[in-house]
Structures are given as C-alpha cells and as structure tokens.
Design a protein around this motif. Structure first.
Motif, PDB file in Angstrom:
ATOM      1  N   THR A   1     -35.789  65.124  22.761  1.00 50.86           N
ATOM      2  CA  THR A   1     -34.564  65.204  23.585  1.00 50.86           C
ATOM      3  C   THR A   1     -33.344  65.620  22.782  1.00 50.86           C
ATOM      4  O   THR A   1     -32.224  65.475  23.270  1.00 50.86           O
ATOM      5  CB  THR A   1     -34.274  63.872  24.304  1.00 50.86           C
ATOM      6  OG1 THR A   1     -33.832  62.898  23.350  1.00 50.86           O
ATOM      7  CG2 THR A   1     -35.499  63.351  25.027  1.00 50.86           C
ATOM      8  N   THR A   2     -33.515  66.134  21.564  1.00 50.63           N
ATOM      9  CA  THR A   2     -32.371  66.548  20.753  1.00 50.63           C
ATOM     10  C   THR A   2     -32.551  67.989  20.312  1.00 50.63           C
ATOM     11  O   THR A   2     -33.653  68.547  20.331  1.00 50.63           O
ATOM     12  CB  THR A   2     -32.219  65.663  19.509  1.00 50.63           C
ATOM     13  OG1 THR A   2     -33.356  65.836  18.656  1.00 50.63           O
ATOM     14  CG2 THR A   2     -32.066  64.204  19.892  1.00 50.63           C
TER      15      THR A   2
ATOM     16  N   TYR B   1     -26.858  65.658  20.864  1.00 49.18           N
ATOM     17  CA  TYR B   1     -27.337  64.630  21.785  1.00 49.18           C
ATOM     18  C   TYR B   1     -26.714  64.851  23.160  1.00 49.18           C
ATOM     19  O   TYR B   1     -25.549  65.234  23.262  1.00 49.18           O
ATOM     20  CB  TYR B   1     -26.967  63.225  21.302  1.00 49.18           C
ATOM     21  CG  TYR B   1     -27.592  62.828  19.982  1.00 49.18           C
ATOM     22  CD1 TYR B   1     -28.893  62.362  19.925  1.00 49.18           C
ATOM     23  CD2 TYR B   1     -26.878  62.934  18.788  1.00 49.18           C
ATOM     24  CE1 TYR B   1     -29.465  61.997  18.724  1.00 49.18           C
ATOM     25  CE2 TYR B   1     -27.441  62.580  17.574  1.00 49.18           C
ATOM     26  CZ  TYR B   1     -28.739  62.106  17.550  1.00 49.18           C
ATOM     27  OH  TYR B   1     -29.314  61.745  16.361  1.00 49.18           O
ATOM     28  N   GLY B   2     -27.481  64.605  24.222  1.00 50.40           N
ATOM     29  CA  GLY B   2     -26.940  64.737  25.567  1.00 50.40           C
ATOM     30  C   GLY B   2     -28.016  64.873  26.624  1.00 50.40           C
ATOM     31  O   GLY B   2     -27.872  64.354  27.735  1.00 50.40           O
ATOM     32  N   HIS B   3     -29.098  65.560  26.299  1.00 49.66           N
ATOM     33  CA  HIS B   3     -30.200  65.684  27.252  1.00 49.66           C
ATOM     34  C   HIS B   3     -30.998  64.382  27.307  1.00 49.66           C
ATOM     35  O   HIS B   3     -31.091  63.667  26.301  1.00 49.66           O
ATOM     36  CB  HIS B   3     -31.111  66.847  26.863  1.00 49.66           C
ATOM     37  CG  HIS B   3     -30.498  68.198  27.114  1.00 49.66           C
ATOM     38  ND1 HIS B   3     -30.239  68.674  28.370  1.00 49.66           N
ATOM     39  CD2 HIS B   3     -30.102  69.173  26.243  1.00 49.66           C
ATOM     40  CE1 HIS B   3     -29.716  69.879  28.277  1.00 49.66           C
ATOM     41  NE2 HIS B   3     -29.620  70.204  26.999  1.00 49.66           N
ATOM     42  N   THR B   4     -31.581  64.141  28.461  1.00 47.73           N
ATOM     43  CA  THR B   4     -32.360  62.911  28.651  1.00 47.73           C
ATOM     44  C   THR B   4     -33.862  63.169  28.683  1.00 47.73           C
ATOM     45  O   THR B   4     -34.642  62.242  28.909  1.00 47.73           O
ATOM     46  CB  THR B   4     -31.951  62.229  29.967  1.00 47.73           C
ATOM     47  OG1 THR B   4     -32.175  63.136  31.052  1.00 47.73           O
ATOM     48  CG2 THR B   4     -30.492  61.829  29.923  1.00 47.73           C
ATOM     49  N   ASP B   5     -34.252  64.417  28.465  1.00 44.18           N
ATOM     50  CA  ASP B   5     -35.677  64.752  28.425  1.00 44.18           C
ATOM     51  C   ASP B   5     -35.874  65.881  27.414  1.00 44.18           C
ATOM     52  O   ASP B   5     -34.929  66.308  26.752  1.00 44.18           O
ATOM     53  CB  ASP B   5     -36.169  65.172  29.821  1.00 44.18           C
ATOM     54  CG  ASP B   5     -37.654  64.878  30.009  1.00 44.18           C
ATOM     55  OD1 ASP B   5     -38.361  64.803  28.984  1.00 44.18           O
ATOM     56  OD2 ASP B   5     -38.098  64.731  31.155  1.00 44.18           O
TER      57      ASP B   5
ATOM     58  N   SER C   1     -33.423  72.164  29.432  1.00 40.27           N
ATOM     59  CA  SER C   1     -34.157  70.912  29.225  1.00 40.27           C
ATOM     60  C   SER C   1     -35.027  70.581  30.428  1.00 40.27           C
ATOM     61  O   SER C   1     -34.857  71.111  31.527  1.00 40.27           O
ATOM     62  CB  SER C   1     -33.177  69.767  28.955  1.00 40.27           C
ATOM     63  OG  SER C   1     -33.838  68.525  28.924  1.00 40.27           O
TER      64      SER C   1
ATOM     65  N   ASP D   1     -34.826  67.841  31.850  1.00 41.19           N
ATOM     66  CA  ASP D   1     -34.032  67.013  32.772  1.00 41.19           C
ATOM     67  C   ASP D   1     -33.321  67.857  33.836  1.00 41.19           C
ATOM     68  O   ASP D   1     -32.372  67.400  34.454  1.00 41.19           O
ATOM     69  CB  ASP D   1     -33.020  66.172  31.992  1.00 41.19           C
ATOM     70  CG  ASP D   1     -32.025  67.041  31.218  1.00 41.19           C
ATOM     71  OD1 ASP D   1     -32.078  68.282  31.341  1.00 41.19           O
ATOM     72  OD2 ASP D   1     -31.198  66.480  30.475  1.00 41.19           O
TER      73      ASP D   1
ATOM     74  N   SER E   1     -27.205  73.224  29.189  1.00 42.14           N
ATOM     75  CA  SER E   1     -26.024  72.735  28.472  1.00 42.14           C
ATOM     76  C   SER E   1     -25.515  73.826  27.543  1.00 42.14           C
ATOM     77  O   SER E   1     -26.312  74.555  26.935  1.00 42.14           O
ATOM     78  CB  SER E   1     -26.346  71.465  27.667  1.00 42.14           C
ATOM     79  OG  SER E   1     -26.662  70.396  28.534  1.00 42.14           O
TER      80      SER E   1
ATOM     81  N   SER F   1     -22.178  71.524  31.326  1.00 40.55           N
ATOM     82  CA  SER F   1     -23.556  71.379  31.798  1.00 40.55           C
ATOM     83  C   SER F   1     -23.673  72.030  33.166  1.00 40.55           C
ATOM     84  O   SER F   1     -22.765  71.907  34.005  1.00 40.55           O
ATOM     85  CB  SER F   1     -23.963  69.903  31.878  1.00 40.55           C
ATOM     86  OG  SER F   1     -24.014  69.322  30.594  1.00 40.55           O
TER      87      SER F   1
END
Length: 589
Positions: free
Chosen positions: A455-456, A472-476, A494, A496, A500, A512
């Motif tokens: 996720t990074t 950092y910021g995506h959740t998947d 991503s 998710d 971004s 985003s």
C-alpha cells in the motif's frame, strides 16, 4: 291380470338384485349371504298414498288471548280480526300440487347405475340379455316398469353426500394449510419483532458509544493543540539548528583551506606513520579464505567511503519543456498498413510479464516470471543481454532516459538497477515489505519511483542510494506508478479504486481522483500530458482532464479485466490490454 300384477314385483326383485338391496348395503349383503345362506324373496305390493286421507294439525287458540294490562278496545278488535283471518286460512285447507316428475325406467336406471359404477362388463351382459328378452317377447316389463322415486332420491343423496365429503376434505386441507400459514406467520412475526428489538438495542448502544467518542475526542483537542504548538516550536528550532550547522561547516571549511595554504606556503609536511602488526608468521602464504575476506573488507570500505562522499540528488527546479506538446497540433493520422506476423521470439520458460522498447535503438527488453530479463535486437531477435539476480518473478521494467540503464521490479520486494553496457546489477533498493508491481524513472535520471503491494510507493535516490520519500495514503495495493512527463509530479493507481497525484519533492498527496468501481490496474499520461487514462479490473477505461482534474469519458470494454493502458505517440489512439484481447480506441478531440 295376475301376470300383469306380478310384473312390477318381479321388476322390483330384479332391481333389488341389481342394486344389491341398496348401494350402501352392498357390503352387508355379502356378509349376510356368507352367514345365513340364500335369500328368500317375498312379493311386495306398493300402494300409492291418497291425498284426501292427510290429516292436518289444528293450531290451538290459547295463544291468541289478550295479555293483562293491555285491555284496549282498538287492540282487542284488531286481534279478533287477525284471529278470524287465520281461521279462514286454516279452513280452506289449500293443498299445493307436487312438482310433476317423470320417473325413470328400470332399464335406464340400471344402465346409468352400472355406467356410474364403472361396471362395463356387467353392463354389456345386462344389455344383451335384457334386449334379447324384450325381442323374444318373454318379458313385458317395459310396459309398466317404473323405478320408484325413493331409489332415485337415494342416488341423488349419495352423489350429494360424496360431493359434500370431497368439499369437506378440501376444506380440511385448506384449514390445515391456513393453520400452518398462521403458525409460520406468527413465527416470522416473533422473529422480526425480536430482530427489531435487537436492532433498537444496537442502535441505542451505538448512539451511546458515539456520544462517548465525541466526548473523548473533545478531550483530545486541547492536547492536540498543545502538540501542534510544540511541533511548530521544534520546527523553528530545527531550522535554527540547520542554519547554525551550515555556518559552522562554512567556518570549518574556511579553516581547512587556511591550513592548506599555510602548509603549502611554509613547505610543511606531516610525517607519515605506518603501523605494522606484529605476527609470528610474517612470511606465511595467505590462503584463499583469508584473501576473499580481505578483498570483501576492502570493497565494503570503498563502498562506505563512496556512499559517505555522495550527497542526495536535488530535484530539478527548471524542467526542460515537453517536446511532445506540438504532437497534437499537427493532427497527423498514422498511415494504415496491412500488418503481418514477422517473427516469434521464444525467450522465457514462464509467462512474460512486461515488454519495453529502447528509447533510441531497435532493442527490446522482456521480463518474465522465470526471474530473468532479456534484451533482444530487432528484427532478428538475437539475445544480447540476460539479467539474472532477482529471486522471484519480475513484474515491470523501465529504461533510463539516456537508455544506458534499466530498472526492474520484482516479487522479491526489491528494485534493481542494471548497467546495460556491462549487463550487471549496479544497485539494489530494499525497503518494501511485499511484492513491487511497477517502477518508473524521473526525466532527470537521478530518481526511481516504485509501487508495491504493501500500500505504499517509494522514491529512490540513485546517487545517495537511499529512499528519499515513502508515499502513504492508499489503503490497498498500489498497482501502477508513473512520472508526469518532464516534471516532479507522480501518478499512482491503486486497488482502493482511486488515483493519486503526488509532489515528488515533498512526498505529499496533492489530489485524489475517484470514479472507478473496481481495482485500478494501470494509469498513464498522454505524451502531451493533458489527459490521464486508467483501466480497472472490470474492463472499464476512464479518461481524466489533468488540467481540471475532472473525469471526461468512461468506456466499458469488459467484462475482461484491463491490465495495461497506453497512448500512441500521436495521442490519437488509446490501446487497452485486456486479459484475453487487445482493444484499440480512437480519441476524437
């Protein structure tokens, strides 16, 4: 005359034998015959009842007396008149004629009975014998043979009884079904009532928890404010410390230069001291193990010194203009050719994951799941270089802007840089905790960006050989990453369902974009950089206006997943690589 009188009795005897003394007594007859033996027939004469012999019941006059307490003349006269009228009606003895019904003949009655009971063989025997006797003139039953009304009425009553029994059975079944439905409905009602109570309890519990959380968060606001102020104070101190450090470094460098000038001017040379370790076996030969350890120590010392001497690269502030900006203005349509298969290159033992063309030469690099990348010369397809070093499948590769280096990403969580002039690995970036999906070069050639399943995304400095920023910021899983042409802007797609846009100089997310309903597998810029194309796992391709950061067009080419999307050099055609086919979409601007 005697023969005529005996004819109805014989007819009744035949009727009783055919009916078995009534339909309802058919079973009792068999039992009686078995118990008592044969029947004894008697001659019975049926006489018709006369209507004149009927006796009417008289109504007593005691009920028509005047009640006590109501001795009114008018009421008494009215009651006497009514009594007289009733007496006249009773004296007339009006008899209504019964409804004339045509009795049924004996043979018709028997035939209908046998047909109704389904006794076809008995019916055939009866009809043959009956009409044979009539033709021969042996019997004259047809002249006076009439079935009494009681038998017909019994048959009708039996039929009505059967119908009523069927209706009763049907009503019982309906009642049982209704009872079952009622019980089922009551159970469902009780279940929904219990479920409703549980939902109400959970709702009240959530409301109470929400109130407590609000109070809890409200208690944190003063602490956050204090920490924010402390953070600003620490940042100011850090800036002051960095300024003092730079001033001290400047002073030290000035002193060192002054000392050098003094040494050169006075001709002063510092004495050299050499420390020789004492060893008993000074002239003993060095073994291969000791020699390898010594060389490894020297190489590590050299690398440490080189790394200590190198500094972080600086992102370019003034980027060169994008040479592809004028491609869209020419509006050149590519020529149409009849493409034919020229050659097939069998390079890998396992599936191929990525193919990249060299930016300046007729060279092709392919990556596969067999942990190897190969460089092939075109059009012959001869293998020029083979890269071995990754311990897991390769996911992507990217050429350096100059074309003399190659970056590869792998499922072994690393990104490797290769020198194409020598064909060996010159640098390995380690820092991701899961498989790396994609990598891309900055236009200046000093930075490499990578996206991973953890996720990074990371930005690597080639000169200082370290990670400059972790995004950092995506959740998947971050499935794709790409630099905006000739700028410091990064684009990531991503799982998710979001895109971004990042500033590579600060490592912060600037914007985003949301709109996809499934995992985004790839995203790219047009050569001019004014549009973004993205594809997801359901085959939906979207176009975004990069200047306004708004969606433009949504194209569904599914249901196969879209794995990769790219533009041609003229930005007129958009190619989407699906799981089972290749789609070509024309861009009408």
């Amino acid at each position: 005359m005697a023969t005529q009188q005996g004819t109805p009795s014989s007819a009744l005897r035949v009727l009783e034998e055919a009916l078995g003394m009534g339909v309802s007594a058919a079973g009792d007859t068999a039992e009686a015959v078995a118990a008592e033996g044969a029947y004894y027939l008697e001659q019975v004469t049926i006489t018709e009842a006369s209507e004149d012999d009927y006796e009417y019941e008289e109504i007593p006059d005691d009920n028509y007396s005047i009640p006590e307490g109501e001795e009114d003349l008018a009421k008494a006269v009215q009651m006497v008149q009514e009594q007289a009228t009733d007496t006249q009606i009773l004296e007339q003895k009006t008899v209504f004629s019964p409804k004339h019904t045509v009795p049924e003949a004996i043979e018709d009655f028997l035939c209908n009975f046998l047909i109704k009971m389904g006794m076809t063989r008995t019916l055939d025997c009866f009809q043959s014998e009956w009409y044979e006797l009539i033709q021969k003139g042996i019997t004259e039953l047809r002249d006076g043979g009439i079935v009494p009304d009681v038998y017909t009425q019994n048959m009708l009553l039996e039929n009505e009884n059967k119908i009523l029994k069927k209706d009763l059975k049907h009503y019982k079944q309906a009642a049982d079904k209704a009872r079952e439905d009622l019980l089922k409905t009551q159970k469902e009602r009780d279940f929904h009532r219990m479920h409703h109570k549980r939902i109400v309890q959970e709702k009240n519990k959530l409301i109470n928890d929400l109130k407590r959380l609000k109070l809890h968060y409200a208690s944190y606001e003063p602490a956050i404010r204090v920490l924010h102020e402390k953070h600003h104070a620490l940042l100011k101190q850090k800036m002051l410390t960095s300024l003092e450090r730079d001033r001290a470094i400047g002073q030290i460098s000035g002193l060192q230069e002054t000392l050098k000038h003094m040494e050169i001017g006075h001709g002063y040379h510092a004495p050299e001291f050499r420390v020789v370790p004492t060893c008993r076996k000074e002239n003993a030969p060095e073994g291969p193990t000791q020699k390898g350890l010594r060389e490894a120590r020297e190489q590590s010392k050299c690398k440490a010194k080189a790394k200590a001497n190198t500094k972080d690269s600086e992102f370019p502030t003034h980027m060169q203009p994008n040479p592809n900006l004028d491609l869209g203005k020419e509006n050149l349509c590519p020529a149409k050719f009849d493409y034919k298969l020229n050659n097939i290159f069998r390079l890998h033992e396992l599936p191929v994951s990525c193919i990249v063309m060299h930016p300046h030469k007729d060279l092709l690099v392919s990556c596969g799941e067999d942990r190897v990348w190969k460089m092939v010369g075109l059009p012959k397809g001869n293998v020029l270089l083979t890269g071995l070093g990754h311990t897991d499948w390769l996911s992507n590769c990217c050429f350096h802007p100059s074309g003399n280096k190659l970056a590869t990403s792998s499922g072994d969580t690393t990104v490797k840089l290769w020198d194409l002039s020598k064909g060996n690995c010159i640098l390995t970036f380690e820092g991701h905790t899961h498989a790396v999906w994609s990598c891309t070069w900055h236009s200046c050639g000093d930075f490499v960006a990578s996206s991973s399943l953890d996720t990074t995304s990371k930005i690597w400095d080639v000169n200082s050989e370290r990670c400059r920023y972790t995004l950092y910021g995506h959740t998947d899983s971050v499935n794709s990453i790409e630099f905006f042409p000739y700028s410091n802007t990064l684009l990531t797609g991503s799982a998710d369902k979001s895109l971004s846009i990042w500033d590579a100089r600060t490592g912060k997310c600037e914007q985003s974009l949301y709109g996809h309903m499934h995992s985004i597998n790839d995203a790219t810029f047009t050569p001019r950089g004014h549009m973004i194309a993205s594809c997801d796992a359901c085959g939906v391709t979207k176009l975004w206006d990069f200047r306004k950061l708004l969606p433009m067009v949504s194209i569904d080419v599914g249901p196969s997943p879209g794995n990769e999307v790219t533009f041609d050099s003229s930005a007129i055609y958009l190619i989407v690589l699906l799981l089972r086919k290749l789609s070509k979409l024309k861009m009408e601007e």
